[in-house]
Design an enzyme around this catalytic site. Structure first.
Site, PDB file in Angstrom:
ATOM      1  N   SER A 241      28.942  25.524   6.143  1.00 48.29           N
ATOM      2  CA  SER A 241      28.971  24.544   5.049  1.00 48.29           C
ATOM      3  C   SER A 241      28.471  25.141   3.725  1.00 48.29           C
ATOM      4  O   SER A 241      27.771  26.155   3.706  1.00 48.29           O
ATOM      5  CB  SER A 241      28.113  23.329   5.405  1.00 48.29           C
ATOM      6  OG  SER A 241      28.543  22.770   6.618  1.00 48.29           O
TER       7      SER A 241
HETATM    8  N1  SAM Z   1      26.451  23.528  10.731  1.00 55.17           N
HETATM    9  C1  SAM Z   1      27.385  24.627  10.684  1.00 55.17           C
HETATM   10  C2  SAM Z   1      26.813  25.836  10.018  1.00 55.17           C
HETATM   11  O1  SAM Z   1      25.686  25.789   9.522  1.00 55.17           O
HETATM   12  O2  SAM Z   1      27.511  26.860  10.023  1.00 55.17           O
HETATM   13  C3  SAM Z   1      28.715  24.248  10.086  1.00 55.17           C
HETATM   14  C4  SAM Z   1      29.434  23.271  10.906  1.00 55.17           C
HETATM   15  S1  SAM Z   1      31.187  23.262  10.768  1.00 55.17           S
HETATM   16  C5  SAM Z   1      31.438  22.493   9.198  1.00 55.17           C
HETATM   17  C6  SAM Z   1      31.494  21.995  11.993  1.00 55.17           C
HETATM   18  C7  SAM Z   1      31.254  22.448  13.417  1.00 55.17           C
HETATM   19  O3  SAM Z   1      31.294  21.309  14.270  1.00 55.17           O
HETATM   20  C8  SAM Z   1      32.298  23.417  13.937  1.00 55.17           C
HETATM   21  O4  SAM Z   1      31.697  24.590  14.400  1.00 55.17           O
HETATM   22  C9  SAM Z   1      32.965  22.637  15.070  1.00 55.17           C
HETATM   23  O5  SAM Z   1      33.406  23.442  16.134  1.00 55.17           O
HETATM   24  C10 SAM Z   1      31.848  21.709  15.486  1.00 55.17           C
HETATM   25  N2  SAM Z   1      32.294  20.517  16.220  1.00 55.17           N
HETATM   26  C11 SAM Z   1      33.364  19.721  15.978  1.00 55.17           C
HETATM   27  N3  SAM Z   1      33.418  18.716  16.870  1.00 55.17           N
HETATM   28  C12 SAM Z   1      32.353  18.881  17.691  1.00 55.17           C
HETATM   29  C13 SAM Z   1      31.866  18.159  18.831  1.00 55.17           C
HETATM   30  N4  SAM Z   1      32.458  17.065  19.289  1.00 55.17           N
HETATM   31  N5  SAM Z   1      30.744  18.612  19.434  1.00 55.17           N
HETATM   32  C14 SAM Z   1      30.101  19.724  18.982  1.00 55.17           C
HETATM   33  N6  SAM Z   1      30.525  20.456  17.911  1.00 55.17           N
HETATM   34  C15 SAM Z   1      31.635  20.036  17.288  1.00 55.17           C
END
Ligand code: SAM
Length: 222
Positions: A60
């Site tokens: 992000s």
């Molecule tokens: N917080 C992260 C960082 O600091 O790099 C960025 C997050 S990224 C915008 C969103 C993340 O949510 C992705 O890695 C994606 O795979 C994960 N994600 C999406 N749906 C999910 C779920 N149901 N359970 C766990 N993770 C999930």
């Protein structure tokens, strides 16, 4: 032009809705964001923008990470849950501020890379689970705060149920392609909902109820 970590943190304080919490600013200064992106993106690691981390996911925007952290109102003794570990950057920022961080990622390769980074950087207070974060982490609940770093169509009841009284859920809610950052505080008498600003996050996978919007990239303010 390469931006330094110090310059990035100064810019966070000059935004229209600036990051003010000195502890959050200290954490942003301490965590080496360049460590959480691939070699190709290292020169841009301190730009205030989301960056690709593989598997169609993103780290992000630093402003979003700092603002979401500030809105969670972390304390030294807090136990927090993050949904969407991604690169691990947000979890590392939280780990600088709270007692324990639990973080869930559905893509095993991203979770494993994040774990490796936590070990190498010496973060011992972060626990990573591979799985569907939309169900939270009931065995470790209740949490002082829950932060969701992927967009949701609605506020998930399951996550609210895993908060302590006065605990906060920080979550982007809306359609695929556009959400609003929302802070929900669990009160004895019910939930207090505070709408903050527009943002764009990759969608939380596995959750029902999506309305269609524009295209999605990840984790930035709009
Ligand atoms: N917080 C992260 C960082 O600091 O790099 C960025 C997050 S990224 C915008 C969103 C993340 O949510 C992705 O890695 C994606 O795979 C994960 N994600 C999406 N749906 C999910 C779920 N149901 N359970 C766990 N993770 C999930």
């Amino acid at each position: 032009m390469r931006i330094s970590r110090e310059t990035m943190v100064k810019l966070l304080q000059k935004k229209e809705d600036p990051v003010k919490d000195p502890e959050v600013l200290r954490a942003m200064l301490n965590v080496p964001r360049h460590y959480f992106v691939g070699d190709d993106f290292r020169p841009r690691a301190y730009d205030d923008s989301p960056l690709p981390i593989g598997k169609n996911q993103t780290i992000s925007q630093p402003y979003m990470v700092a603002k979401m952290t500030e809105l969670l109102e972390p304390r030294k003794n807090s136990i927090v849950l993050e949904i969407g570990t991604g690169s691990g950057y947000q979890a590392a920022v939280l780990a600088e501020l709270v007692d324990k961080v639990y973080t869930i990622e559905r893509i095993p390769e991203l979770a494993e890379e994040a774990k490796k980074r936590f070990d190498e950087l010496g973060y011992k207070n972060i626990n990573v689970r591979i799985g569907d974060g939309s169900v939270g982490w009931p065995e470790m609940s209740p949490f002082d705060g829950v932060i969701v770093t992927a967009g949701c169509p609605d506020i998930p009841e399951t996550l609210l149920g895993q908060l302590i009284e006065n605990g906060k859920l920080v979550i982007p809610v809306g359609s695929i392609g556009f959400q609003e950052l929302i802070v929900v505080t669990k009160k004895k008498e019910g939930y207090h909902v505070n709408r903050k600003f527009g943002c764009v996050f990759v969608p939380l996978i596995g959750i029902r109820g999506w309305r269609q919007g524009g295209s999605s990239c990840g984790g930035s303010a709009k």
